[in-house]
Design an enzyme around this catalytic site. Structure first.
Site, PDB file in Angstrom:
ATOM      1  N   HIS A 121      -5.366   1.645  16.650  1.00  0.00           N
ATOM      2  CA  HIS A 121      -6.097   1.433  17.909  1.00  0.00           C
ATOM      3  C   HIS A 121      -5.168   1.323  19.120  1.00  0.00           C
ATOM      4  O   HIS A 121      -5.653   1.320  20.257  1.00  0.00           O
ATOM      5  CB  HIS A 121      -6.958   0.173  17.819  1.00  0.00           C
ATOM      6  CG  HIS A 121      -8.083   0.262  16.841  1.00  0.00           C
ATOM      7  ND1 HIS A 121      -9.017   1.281  16.866  1.00  0.00           N
ATOM      8  CD2 HIS A 121      -8.426  -0.533  15.787  1.00  0.00           C
ATOM      9  CE1 HIS A 121      -9.884   1.105  15.878  1.00  0.00           C
ATOM     10  NE2 HIS A 121      -9.547   0.020  15.216  1.00  0.00           N
ATOM     11  N   ASP A 155     -11.366  -0.548   4.975  1.00  0.00           N
ATOM     12  CA  ASP A 155     -12.563  -1.258   5.423  1.00  0.00           C
ATOM     13  C   ASP A 155     -13.815  -0.405   5.267  1.00  0.00           C
ATOM     14  O   ASP A 155     -14.910  -0.809   5.701  1.00  0.00           O
ATOM     15  CB  ASP A 155     -12.407  -1.744   6.863  1.00  0.00           C
ATOM     16  CG  ASP A 155     -11.836  -0.708   7.808  1.00  0.00           C
ATOM     17  OD1 ASP A 155     -11.547   0.422   7.359  1.00  0.00           O
ATOM     18  OD2 ASP A 155     -11.658  -1.028   8.995  1.00  0.00           O
ATOM     19  N   ASP A 197      -9.712   5.079   8.027  1.00  0.00           N
ATOM     20  CA  ASP A 197     -10.211   3.746   8.335  1.00  0.00           C
ATOM     21  C   ASP A 197     -11.677   3.845   8.788  1.00  0.00           C
ATOM     22  O   ASP A 197     -12.098   4.874   9.317  1.00  0.00           O
ATOM     23  CB  ASP A 197      -9.351   3.162   9.458  1.00  0.00           C
ATOM     24  CG  ASP A 197      -9.590   1.689   9.718  1.00  0.00           C
ATOM     25  OD1 ASP A 197      -8.764   0.879   9.266  1.00  0.00           O
ATOM     26  OD2 ASP A 197     -10.586   1.352  10.389  1.00  0.00           O
ATOM     27  N   HIS A 203     -12.979   2.453  11.282  1.00  0.00           N
ATOM     28  CA  HIS A 203     -13.025   2.507  12.737  1.00  0.00           C
ATOM     29  C   HIS A 203     -12.176   3.663  13.263  1.00  0.00           C
ATOM     30  O   HIS A 203     -11.068   3.907  12.782  1.00  0.00           O
ATOM     31  CB  HIS A 203     -12.538   1.188  13.326  1.00  0.00           C
ATOM     32  CG  HIS A 203     -13.313   0.002  12.832  1.00  0.00           C
ATOM     33  ND1 HIS A 203     -12.886  -0.775  11.778  1.00  0.00           N
ATOM     34  CD2 HIS A 203     -14.505  -0.505  13.233  1.00  0.00           C
ATOM     35  CE1 HIS A 203     -13.778  -1.732  11.558  1.00  0.00           C
ATOM     36  NE2 HIS A 203     -14.763  -1.587  12.413  1.00  0.00           N
TER      37      HIS A 203
END
Length: 349
Positions: free
Chosen positions: A163, A288, A199, A201
């Site tokens: 991120h 995740d 991931d 996200h």
């Protein structure tokens, strides 16, 4: 599978984060890496090494110098504001928005912290920079090993990285480890590198860093930004810009997606990587996507991660794995190592 381990990761250990309107204990905790390390050792999957000496100047290949300077000195500035700050983490509380200037660097520490961040869920503490810097060294070292002939290497580190953009932190991330690894492979002579983010996200920071470049192809499978963090990036129509047009491939998926549909998206991403003729692969390995993860919404099970690893190995590329998210802490070790074991077994077969 060679693992490059961040033995300083626990220097970063946040107390609280802002989550859906309240301060809660951090989801991103040292035990995440501890469980993966334990599982690697239990299975005897390969040697663990600490990273090589690392020239921090290399971080400026993917991050803006003024951002790096801020992160390196942020804790000292935070404590200098008020000595009592030493007992609490720093969190941003102001952000520039549309119509505001970002080219002028404020003298105010809280203003600069907001300038260089995009959420209030990423606490910064005394050890954050040391842990993040050492994590970048892990990613760089793993890339050096792969460039030197290793079939694959795993950078086991936290805080995660995908991120973090060229000049901002957020999503628990300060330095973009996948970008560091990709740039290291480019600098070692790989003509085009693919970064594949699995991931839950979207890897908004990685996308932003490489969006106008054709030498690094970015592909991401993730929760639909209409409903899931980081919300403002990750749509399918984001295909790159300028020289990078066509080298960005987003595959957003609905909450509740199970492994069959997720695996079909993985195939599409890998097919795209084959089309651009990438010479090496960096995998942002977040787990995740697991059905028990407390902050995500896919439905993958532990055995599915073995199949994921096998599919990644079939791409036939020298591969750097970089550890990212995964917050079902008790299962994170099994799930992450299943990917690596599946990869190793397929590569050896």
């Amino acid at each position: 599978m060679l693992t490059i381990y961040n033995d300083r990761h626990a220097l970063h250990q946040g107390k609280v984060e802002m989550f859906r309107g309240e301060l809660v204990p951090c989801f991103e905790v040292p035990a995440r890496v501890d469980h993966v390390k334990h599982e690697l050792e239990r299975r005897g999957l390969g040697p663990l090494q600490v990273p090589d000496a690392f020239d921090e100047a290399l971080l400026a290949r993917v991050h803006a110098p003024r951002y790096l300077d801020f992160i390196a000195h942020a804790w000292d500035e935070w404590v200098a504001l008020d000595p009592s700050n030493a007992s609490r983490d720093a969190l941003p509380s102001y952000w520039p928005t549309r119509g505001m200037r970002t080219d002028v660097l404020p003298k105010s520490f809280p203003a600069r912290m907001g300038l260089f961040s995009f959420d209030a869920g990423t606490p910064l503490m005394a050890g954050s920079w040391a842990a993040a810097r050492h994590g970048a060294a892990c990613a760089w070292t793993a890339a050096q090993r792969v460039a030197g002939g290793e079939r694959a290497a795993f950078a086991l580190t936290r805080p995660p990285g995908h991120h973090a953009g060229a000049d901002f932190f957020g999503g628990y991330c300060f330095v973009n480890n996948a970008a560091v690894a990709a740039q290291a492979l480019r600098d070692a002579g790989v003509e085009r590198v693919a970064v594949l983010d699995v991931d839950y996200h979207h890897g908004n920071g990685t996308q932003a860093i490489f969006y106008e470049r054709s030498d690094v192809h970015f592909a991401s499978l993730h929760g639909d930004p209409l409903t899931d963090y980081p919300y403002y990036l990750g749509h399918a129509d984001e295909r790159g810009a300028g020289a990078g047009l066509g080298f960005n491939h987003n595959l957003p998926l609905a909450r509740g997606t199970g492994f069959a549909a997720w695996r079909a998206a993985l195939k599409a991403a890998l097919d795209g990587i084959a089309v651009v003729r990438a010479g090496a692969l960096v995998v942002s390995l977040g787990v995740d996507t697991f059905e028990g993860d407390p902050v995500a919404g896919f439905r993958l099970r532990s055995d599915d991660y073995l199949r994921m690893g096998e599919d990644l190995a079939r791409a036939g590329l020298p591969t750097v794995f970089v550890f990212e998210g995964g917050y079902a802490v008790a299962e994170v070790g099994v799930n992450a190592v299943n990917v690596l074991q599946g990869f190793e077994q397929q590569a050896a077969g």
